[in-house]
Write an enzyme that holds these catalytic residues in place. Sequence first.
Site, PDB file in Angstrom:
ATOM      1  N   GLY A   1     -12.512  55.268 -12.203  1.00 43.57           N
ATOM      2  CA  GLY A   1     -12.839  55.854 -10.904  1.00 43.57           C
ATOM      3  C   GLY A   1     -12.688  57.365 -10.886  1.00 43.57           C
ATOM      4  O   GLY A   1     -13.325  58.045 -10.069  1.00 43.57           O
TER       5      GLY A   1
ATOM      6  N   GLU B   1     -15.875  58.560 -12.199  1.00 45.97           N
ATOM      7  CA  GLU B   1     -16.884  58.275 -11.160  1.00 45.97           C
ATOM      8  C   GLU B   1     -16.787  59.283 -10.010  1.00 45.97           C
ATOM      9  O   GLU B   1     -17.799  59.736  -9.487  1.00 45.97           O
ATOM     10  CB  GLU B   1     -16.706  56.839 -10.655  1.00 45.97           C
ATOM     11  CG  GLU B   1     -17.116  55.834 -11.723  1.00 45.97           C
ATOM     12  CD  GLU B   1     -16.683  54.404 -11.405  1.00 45.97           C
ATOM     13  OE1 GLU B   1     -15.490  54.205 -11.090  1.00 45.97           O
ATOM     14  OE2 GLU B   1     -17.528  53.511 -11.454  1.00 45.97           O
TER      15      GLU B   1
ATOM     16  N   GLU C   1     -12.944  50.576 -18.058  1.00 44.69           N
ATOM     17  CA  GLU C   1     -12.646  49.365 -17.279  1.00 44.69           C
ATOM     18  C   GLU C   1     -12.745  48.093 -18.098  1.00 44.69           C
ATOM     19  O   GLU C   1     -12.070  47.102 -17.818  1.00 44.69           O
ATOM     20  CB  GLU C   1     -13.602  49.270 -16.063  1.00 44.69           C
ATOM     21  CG  GLU C   1     -13.353  50.309 -14.985  1.00 44.69           C
ATOM     22  CD  GLU C   1     -14.114  51.611 -15.172  1.00 44.69           C
ATOM     23  OE1 GLU C   1     -14.579  51.882 -16.293  1.00 44.69           O
ATOM     24  OE2 GLU C   1     -14.226  52.366 -14.183  1.00 44.69           O
TER      25      GLU C   1
ATOM     26  N   ALA D   1      -9.062  54.038 -10.712  1.00 41.29           N
ATOM     27  CA  ALA D   1      -8.524  53.282  -9.582  1.00 41.29           C
ATOM     28  C   ALA D   1      -7.107  52.836  -9.926  1.00 41.29           C
ATOM     29  O   ALA D   1      -6.764  52.684 -11.104  1.00 41.29           O
ATOM     30  CB  ALA D   1      -9.407  52.069  -9.313  1.00 41.29           C
TER      31      ALA D   1
HETATM   32  N1  CAA Z   1      -3.537  52.952 -12.233  1.00 42.47           N
HETATM   33  C1  CAA Z   1      -2.197  52.878 -11.997  1.00 42.47           C
HETATM   34  N2  CAA Z   1      -1.285  53.569 -12.720  1.00 42.47           N
HETATM   35  C2  CAA Z   1      -1.740  54.354 -13.702  1.00 42.47           C
HETATM   36  C3  CAA Z   1      -3.101  54.474 -14.004  1.00 42.47           C
HETATM   37  C4  CAA Z   1      -4.030  53.739 -13.215  1.00 42.47           C
HETATM   38  N3  CAA Z   1      -5.355  53.810 -13.389  1.00 42.47           N
HETATM   39  N4  CAA Z   1      -3.260  55.315 -15.051  1.00 42.47           N
HETATM   40  C5  CAA Z   1      -2.024  55.725 -15.387  1.00 42.47           C
HETATM   41  N5  CAA Z   1      -1.093  55.146 -14.583  1.00 42.47           N
HETATM   42  C6  CAA Z   1       0.362  55.329 -14.607  1.00 42.47           C
HETATM   43  C7  CAA Z   1       1.002  54.571 -15.737  1.00 42.47           C
HETATM   44  O1  CAA Z   1       1.218  53.205 -15.380  1.00 42.47           O
HETATM   45  C8  CAA Z   1       2.283  55.332 -15.900  1.00 42.47           C
HETATM   46  O2  CAA Z   1       3.165  54.955 -14.870  1.00 42.47           O
HETATM   47  P1  CAA Z   1       4.726  54.628 -15.226  1.00 42.47           P
HETATM   48  O3  CAA Z   1       5.289  55.961 -15.651  1.00 42.47           O
HETATM   49  O4  CAA Z   1       5.277  54.134 -13.944  1.00 42.47           O
HETATM   50  O5  CAA Z   1       4.708  53.634 -16.334  1.00 42.47           O
HETATM   51  C9  CAA Z   1       1.884  56.781 -15.623  1.00 42.47           C
HETATM   52  O6  CAA Z   1       0.657  56.680 -14.883  1.00 42.47           O
HETATM   53  C10 CAA Z   1       1.597  57.580 -16.865  1.00 42.47           C
HETATM   54  O7  CAA Z   1       0.640  56.883 -17.636  1.00 42.47           O
HETATM   55  P2  CAA Z   1       0.863  56.515 -19.186  1.00 42.47           P
HETATM   56  O8  CAA Z   1       2.311  56.340 -19.473  1.00 42.47           O
HETATM   57  O9  CAA Z   1      -0.052  55.377 -19.499  1.00 42.47           O
HETATM   58  O10 CAA Z   1       0.361  57.866 -19.850  1.00 42.47           O
HETATM   59  P3  CAA Z   1      -0.265  58.043 -21.296  1.00 42.47           P
HETATM   60  O11 CAA Z   1      -0.342  59.499 -21.527  1.00 42.47           O
HETATM   61  O12 CAA Z   1       0.437  57.216 -22.294  1.00 42.47           O
HETATM   62  O13 CAA Z   1      -1.763  57.459 -21.185  1.00 42.47           O
HETATM   63  C11 CAA Z   1      -3.899  57.114 -20.118  1.00 42.47           C
HETATM   64  C12 CAA Z   1      -2.708  58.067 -20.342  1.00 42.47           C
HETATM   65  C13 CAA Z   1      -4.691  56.949 -21.433  1.00 42.47           C
HETATM   66  C14 CAA Z   1      -4.819  57.784 -19.093  1.00 42.47           C
HETATM   67  C15 CAA Z   1      -3.398  55.743 -19.622  1.00 42.47           C
HETATM   68  O14 CAA Z   1      -2.535  55.937 -18.527  1.00 42.47           O
HETATM   69  C16 CAA Z   1      -4.495  54.819 -19.168  1.00 42.47           C
HETATM   70  O15 CAA Z   1      -5.163  54.222 -19.989  1.00 42.47           O
HETATM   71  N6  CAA Z   1      -4.659  54.649 -17.835  1.00 42.47           N
HETATM   72  C17 CAA Z   1      -5.588  53.701 -17.271  1.00 42.47           C
HETATM   73  C18 CAA Z   1      -7.029  54.189 -17.405  1.00 42.47           C
HETATM   74  C19 CAA Z   1      -7.976  53.141 -16.835  1.00 42.47           C
HETATM   75  O16 CAA Z   1      -8.078  52.030 -17.321  1.00 42.47           O
HETATM   76  N7  CAA Z   1      -8.749  53.523 -15.779  1.00 42.47           N
HETATM   77  C20 CAA Z   1      -9.704  52.653 -15.139  1.00 42.47           C
HETATM   78  C21 CAA Z   1      -9.102  52.008 -13.918  1.00 42.47           C
HETATM   79  S1  CAA Z   1     -10.133  50.779 -13.194  1.00 42.47           S
HETATM   80  C22 CAA Z   1     -11.231  51.649 -12.264  1.00 42.47           C
HETATM   81  O17 CAA Z   1     -11.186  52.848 -12.156  1.00 42.47           O
HETATM   82  C23 CAA Z   1     -12.255  50.798 -11.543  1.00 42.47           C
HETATM   83  C24 CAA Z   1     -13.340  51.561 -10.894  1.00 42.47           C
HETATM   84  O18 CAA Z   1     -14.370  51.791 -11.475  1.00 42.47           O
HETATM   85  C25 CAA Z   1     -13.234  51.986  -9.502  1.00 42.47           C
END
Ligand code: CAA
Length: 257
Positions: free
Chosen positions: A108, A111, A131, A65
């Site tokens: 998500g 999921e 999460e 998400a």
């Molecule tokens: N939401 C918003 N933006 C996101 C994102 C997310 N879930 N995942 C990645 N991005 C964005 C980053 O902010 C970044 O944007 P900027 O260039 O503007 O800074 C861009 O995507 C690239 O990401 P990274 O620089 O972080 O890339 P990386 O290769 O260093 O890392 C990653 C990759 C490990 C996937 C890391 O991006 C990450 O941990 N993302 C979040 C994963 C997460 O926590 N997901 C769960 C979300 S909550 C959810 O999903 C609730 C539910 O159950 C419905």
Amino acid sequence: MNYKNIKAEKKDMVGVITLNRPDVLNALSSALIGELGEALTNFESDQEIGVIVILGGEKAFAAGADIKEMLEKDYFEASTGDFLGNWGAITKCKKPTIAAVSGYALGGGCELAMQCDIIIATEDAKFGQPEINIGVIPGAGGTQRLTRAIGKYKSMEMILTGRMMNAHDAETAGLVTRVVKKSALIDEAMDVANKISKMPRAAVIAAKSSVNRSFETTLAEGILFEKTSFYSLFATEDQTEGMRAFAEKREPKFRNR
Ligand code: CAA
């Protein structure tokens, strides 16, 4: 149909939806989820389409998400509104759905893949429900579907620590249908989709709903549901054609009737 956050196109009898927010690793914003729901509804009602494939990008199927969108929400907004209410659109599809996962399928994104019926993954795919790292828990079925797919002990560790599972372990654990080389992902997913799309439609829908019923009910009720669906297929022309073609040693010509 033109969308901003996804692409939707028809390839023969397959509806292909590509998540298209590469700059943010296909973070699933509410706008994207809305468009996905719309595209799914269109493909569901399109009689030419037999199967729906969901593609992501190379680096990420979807990284979850959209965290930046959720950042400002408080408890009341999240719980009293319909937040995530439309995230299950794909589970309402009667037509089979295939997730083609390359790279990250997190939160998500994992999921969404698990809401599909078949998951084909590349060797570098990574699945996770991270999460907990951002102070919440999976909210679109992760605690339930991951547990049903890989069991309590593996899913508990993943959900409590945020640890990602690689493609090989995901295949061994039963989370994915098959792991393929990165370059072969789309062809593999389309091969499976094309094959299913040529099967007799009523039987495909009956098979999908019977398998999915096993997650919802007791064994006895599920077997009863299966038997009733099985009998009902004897009302279709495709059953007659399929069995007659076998007996006559020729290829069947299914007409989806
Ligand atoms: N939401 C918003 N933006 C996101 C994102 C997310 N879930 N995942 C990645 N991005 C964005 C980053 O902010 C970044 O944007 P900027 O260039 O503007 O800074 C861009 O995507 C690239 O990401 P990274 O620089 O972080 O890339 P990386 O290769 O260093 O890392 C990653 C990759 C490990 C996937 C890391 O991006 C990450 O941990 N993302 C979040 C994963 C997460 O926590 N997901 C769960 C979300 S909550 C959810 O999903 C609730 C539910 O159950 C419905």
